[in-house]
Scaffold this motif. Structure first.
Motif, PDB file in Angstrom:
ATOM      1  N   ASN A   1       2.094  22.568   1.940  1.00 13.01           N
ATOM      2  CA  ASN A   1       0.661  22.850   1.870  1.00 13.01           C
ATOM      3  C   ASN A   1       0.229  22.709   0.414  1.00 13.01           C
ATOM      4  OD1 ASN A   1      -1.834  24.343   1.479  1.00 13.01           O
ATOM      5  ND2 ASN A   1      -1.547  25.184   3.531  1.00 13.01           N
ATOM      6  N   ASN A   2      -0.520  21.653   0.110  1.00 12.15           N
ATOM      7  CA  ASN A   2      -0.901  21.371  -1.276  1.00 12.15           C
ATOM      8  C   ASN A   2      -1.772  22.454  -1.896  1.00 12.15           C
ATOM      9  OD1 ASN A   2       0.515  18.955  -1.462  1.00 12.15           O
ATOM     10  ND2 ASN A   2      -1.177  17.735  -0.662  1.00 12.15           N
ATOM     11  N   ALA A   3      -2.583  23.132  -1.072  1.00 12.88           N
ATOM     12  CA  ALA A   3      -3.423  24.204  -1.597  1.00 12.88           C
ATOM     13  C   ALA A   3      -2.554  25.365  -2.072  1.00 12.88           C
ATOM     14  CB  ALA A   3      -4.408  24.677  -0.529  1.00 12.88           C
ATOM     15  N   VAL A   4      -1.506  25.660  -1.326  1.00 11.87           N
ATOM     16  CA  VAL A   4      -0.578  26.717  -1.732  1.00 11.87           C
ATOM     17  C   VAL A   4       0.136  26.314  -3.012  1.00 11.87           C
ATOM     18  CG1 VAL A   4       1.538  27.947  -1.115  1.00 11.87           C
ATOM     19  CG2 VAL A   4      -0.246  27.607   0.605  1.00 11.87           C
TER      20      VAL A   4
ATOM     21  N   ILE B   1       5.295   6.455 -14.938  1.00  4.11           N
ATOM     22  CA  ILE B   1       5.295   6.767 -16.372  1.00  4.11           C
ATOM     23  C   ILE B   1       4.234   5.964 -17.102  1.00  4.11           C
ATOM     24  CG2 ILE B   1       6.642   6.647 -18.504  1.00  4.11           C
ATOM     25  CD1 ILE B   1       7.460   8.912 -16.612  1.00  4.11           C
ATOM     26  N   ILE B   2       4.087   4.688 -16.729  1.00  4.04           N
ATOM     27  CA  ILE B   2       3.058   3.835 -17.339  1.00  4.04           C
ATOM     28  C   ILE B   2       1.678   4.428 -17.087  1.00  4.04           C
ATOM     29  CG2 ILE B   2       1.914   1.592 -17.214  1.00  4.04           C
ATOM     30  CD1 ILE B   2       4.707   0.381 -16.648  1.00  4.04           C
ATOM     31  N   ALA B   3       1.441   4.876 -15.838  1.00  2.00           N
ATOM     32  CA  ALA B   3       0.147   5.466 -15.495  1.00  2.00           C
ATOM     33  C   ALA B   3      -0.090   6.752 -16.282  1.00  2.00           C
ATOM     34  CB  ALA B   3       0.091   5.756 -13.996  1.00  2.00           C
ATOM     35  N   LEU B   4       0.937   7.560 -16.425  1.00  2.00           N
ATOM     36  CA  LEU B   4       0.812   8.797 -17.200  1.00  2.00           C
ATOM     37  C   LEU B   4       0.523   8.499 -18.671  1.00  2.00           C
ATOM     38  CD1 LEU B   4       3.776  10.792 -15.618  1.00  2.00           C
ATOM     39  CD2 LEU B   4       1.356  11.426 -15.488  1.00  2.00           C
ATOM     40  N   GLU B   5       1.102   7.397 -19.166  1.00  2.00           N
ATOM     41  CA  GLU B   5       0.859   6.997 -20.555  1.00  2.00           C
ATOM     42  C   GLU B   5      -0.584   6.530 -20.727  1.00  2.00           C
ATOM     43  OE1 GLU B   5       3.292   4.587 -24.024  1.00  2.00           O
ATOM     44  OE2 GLU B   5       3.393   3.852 -21.972  1.00  2.00           O
ATOM     45  N   VAL B   6      -1.090   5.790 -19.759  1.00  2.00           N
ATOM     46  CA  VAL B   6      -2.481   5.326 -19.803  1.00  2.00           C
ATOM     47  C   VAL B   6      -3.440   6.522 -19.764  1.00  2.00           C
ATOM     48  CG1 VAL B   6      -4.264   4.089 -18.517  1.00  2.00           C
ATOM     49  CG2 VAL B   6      -1.998   3.068 -18.803  1.00  2.00           C
ATOM     50  N   ARG B   7      -3.078   7.535 -18.993  1.00  2.00           N
ATOM     51  CA  ARG B   7      -3.911   8.740 -18.892  1.00  2.00           C
ATOM     52  C   ARG B   7      -3.751   9.657 -20.108  1.00  2.00           C
ATOM     53  NH1 ARG B   7      -3.949  11.179 -12.777  1.00  2.00           N
ATOM     54  NH2 ARG B   7      -4.599   9.312 -11.677  1.00  2.00           N
TER      55      ARG B   7
ATOM     56  N   GLU C   1       0.947  12.357  -9.600  1.00  2.00           N
ATOM     57  CA  GLU C   1       0.304  13.645  -9.338  1.00  2.00           C
ATOM     58  C   GLU C   1       1.293  14.797  -9.451  1.00  2.00           C
ATOM     59  OE1 GLU C   1      -1.409  13.073  -5.516  1.00  2.00           O
ATOM     60  OE2 GLU C   1      -3.033  11.776  -6.250  1.00  2.00           O
ATOM     61  N   LYS C   2       2.509  14.589  -8.960  1.00  2.00           N
ATOM     62  CA  LYS C   2       3.516  15.648  -9.022  1.00  2.00           C
ATOM     63  C   LYS C   2       3.897  15.969 -10.469  1.00  2.00           C
ATOM     64  CE  LYS C   2       5.711  14.948  -4.491  1.00  2.00           C
ATOM     65  NZ  LYS C   2       5.454  16.333  -4.004  1.00  2.00           N
TER      66      LYS C   2
ATOM     67  N   MET D   1       0.827  -1.202   0.000  1.00  2.00           N
ATOM     68  CA  MET D   1       0.000   0.000   0.000  1.00  2.00           C
ATOM     69  C   MET D   1       0.865   1.257   0.000  1.00  2.00           C
ATOM     70  SD  MET D   1      -3.019   1.250  -0.085  1.00  2.00           S
ATOM     71  CE  MET D   1      -4.077  -0.127   0.369  1.00  2.00           C
ATOM     72  N   LYS D   2       1.968   1.222   0.765  1.00  2.00           N
ATOM     73  CA  LYS D   2       2.874   2.360   0.818  1.00  2.00           C
ATOM     74  C   LYS D   2       3.481   2.638  -0.554  1.00  2.00           C
ATOM     75  CE  LYS D   2       6.969   4.154   3.131  1.00  2.00           C
ATOM     76  NZ  LYS D   2       8.025   3.909   4.127  1.00  2.00           N
ATOM     77  N   ASN D   3       3.911   1.552  -1.264  1.00  2.00           N
ATOM     78  CA  ASN D   3       4.485   1.714  -2.592  1.00  2.00           C
ATOM     79  C   ASN D   3       3.466   2.280  -3.574  1.00  2.00           C
ATOM     80  OD1 ASN D   3       6.986   0.808  -1.825  1.00  2.00           O
ATOM     81  ND2 ASN D   3       6.580  -1.316  -2.391  1.00  2.00           N
ATOM     82  N   LYS D   4       2.230   1.830  -3.422  1.00  2.00           N
ATOM     83  CA  LYS D   4       1.166   2.313  -4.291  1.00  2.00           C
ATOM     84  C   LYS D   4       0.936   3.802  -4.087  1.00  2.00           C
ATOM     85  CE  LYS D   4      -3.585   1.392  -5.739  1.00  2.00           C
ATOM     86  NZ  LYS D   4      -4.792   0.580  -5.540  1.00  2.00           N
ATOM     87  N   ARG D   5       0.911   4.225  -2.819  1.00  2.00           N
ATOM     88  CA  ARG D   5       0.727   5.645  -2.534  1.00  2.00           C
ATOM     89  C   ARG D   5       1.890   6.463  -3.103  1.00  2.00           C
ATOM     90  NH1 ARG D   5      -0.979   3.935   2.689  1.00  2.00           N
ATOM     91  NH2 ARG D   5       1.072   4.496   3.515  1.00  2.00           N
ATOM     92  N   MET D   6       3.093   5.931  -2.984  1.00  2.00           N
ATOM     93  CA  MET D   6       4.279   6.627  -3.477  1.00  2.00           C
ATOM     94  C   MET D   6       4.216   6.778  -4.997  1.00  2.00           C
ATOM     95  SD  MET D   6       8.254   5.588  -2.860  1.00  2.00           S
ATOM     96  CE  MET D   6       7.962   5.518  -1.097  1.00  2.00           C
ATOM     97  N   PHE D   7       3.806   5.731  -5.670  1.00  2.00           N
ATOM     98  CA  PHE D   7       3.708   5.722  -7.120  1.00  2.00           C
ATOM     99  C   PHE D   7       2.685   6.760  -7.603  1.00  2.00           C
ATOM    100  CE2 PHE D   7       0.372   3.264  -9.570  1.00  2.00           C
ATOM    101  CZ  PHE D   7       0.686   3.767 -10.826  1.00  2.00           C
ATOM    102  N   TRP D   8       1.497   6.810  -6.963  1.00  2.00           N
ATOM    103  CA  TRP D   8       0.495   7.784  -7.355  1.00  2.00           C
ATOM    104  C   TRP D   8       0.919   9.197  -6.989  1.00  2.00           C
ATOM    105  CZ3 TRP D   8      -2.671   7.131 -10.995  1.00  2.00           C
ATOM    106  CH2 TRP D   8      -3.238   5.866 -11.256  1.00  2.00           C
ATOM    107  N   ASN D   9       1.682   9.332  -5.937  1.00  2.00           N
ATOM    108  CA  ASN D   9       2.189  10.644  -5.544  1.00  2.00           C
ATOM    109  C   ASN D   9       3.082  11.218  -6.638  1.00  2.00           C
ATOM    110  OD1 ASN D   9       2.686  12.835  -3.743  1.00  2.00           O
ATOM    111  ND2 ASN D   9       4.639  11.919  -3.214  1.00  2.00           N
ATOM    112  N   ILE D  10       3.925  10.356  -7.232  1.00  2.00           N
ATOM    113  CA  ILE D  10       4.794  10.789  -8.323  1.00  2.00           C
ATOM    114  C   ILE D  10       3.965  11.165  -9.542  1.00  2.00           C
ATOM    115  CG2 ILE D  10       6.695  10.135  -9.849  1.00  2.00           C
ATOM    116  CD1 ILE D  10       7.378  10.462  -6.840  1.00  2.00           C
TER     117      ILE D  10
END
Length: 243
Positions: free
Chosen positions: A144-147, A50-56, A12-13, A1-10
């Motif tokens: 702060n993500n809103a900032v 990168i794979i996720a970004l390609e799918v999107r 989003e960034k 789960m931690k790896n999954k969160r890290m992957f999606w965090n990248i």
């Protein structure tokens, strides 16, 4: 789960950077190794992102060439008008507070990245890109993500509105030394963990910028008045009668 969160965090960034214009359509993303070092994750994590970004359909992977940013389909620009003066005032308000926040939370690693952008500005190496990275690093340092989103959206306006792009181009190209001095003051305040000084330095930076915008605007207005006056003088002049 931690790896999954890290992957999606990248994911989003990188998407945020694409949306902000840091990686415009057609540009190539940094190499896998560099991305891994930037985000302090493993190279397999970067590959998954990168794979996720390609799918999107945000990027296209070209074998033996690299990863390229795609144009967003159906992207629409907000039709609401926004001048360079309005944008600069908003940036001063938002980024002034971002600098004050960042002074408390910024890390040594982030300060090191800021220093690299100053060196790039000093050497004239992709100075505009270094300028953008400087401000984005500070926004990320607020934690702060809103900032972060606010700053990135303001940069997106700066990079996508022709009127604003042209206005900024006219002043930025004439003030490289001022820009470097102002960014150095901001950096020193952040390094000293001085929130008030960081806010003040950021406000000073944008105050100079907005005054430069007014100077350019006034010069153009004066030139237009002179042009129209010359046209009228030519129309009604009696020189041809008295010579």
């Amino acid at each position: 789960m931690k790896n999954k969160r890290m992957f999606w965090n990248i994911v989003e960034k990188i998407e945020t950077l694409i949306d902000s214009g840091a990686y415009p359509p057609g540009s190539r993303l940094p190499p896998e190794r560099e991305l891994a070092e930037t985000y302090l994750v493993s190279r397999p994590t970067i590959r998954e992102a990168i794979i996720a970004l390609e799918v999107r359909q945000r990027v296209e992977v070209k074998t033996s060439s690299g990863v390229y940013v795609l144009e967003m389909k159906g992207a629409k620009q907000d039709s609401r008008p926004c001048s360079a003066f309005e944008l600069t005032q908003a940036r001063a308000l938002v980024e002034g507070e971002a600098a004050a926040l960042a002074a408390v939370t910024i890390t040594e690693a982030e300060l090191a990245k800021l220093k690299l952008t100053l060196e790039a500005m000093q050497k004239g190496i992709n100075a505009d890109q270094a300028d953008r990275e400087f401000h984005i690093i500070i926004s990320n340092a607020t934690r702060n993500n809103a900032v972060v989103l606010a700053v990135e959206n303001l940069w997106k306006l700066r990079d996508t509105r022709d009127e604003i792009k042209n206005a900024y181009k006219n002043v930025c190209s004439q003030s490289d030394s001022d820009r470097l001095d102002e960014h150095t003051r901001i950096y020193n305040a952040l390094k000293n963990k001085d929130s008030q000084a960081a806010r003040s330095a950021m406000h000073h930076h944008f105050n100079r910028l907005i005054n430069a915008l007014f100077a350019v605007s006034e010069a153009k207005a004066l030139e237009e008045v002179k042009r129209k006056s010359n046209e009228t003088r030519g129309l009604y002049s009696l020189n041809h009668l008295v010579n």
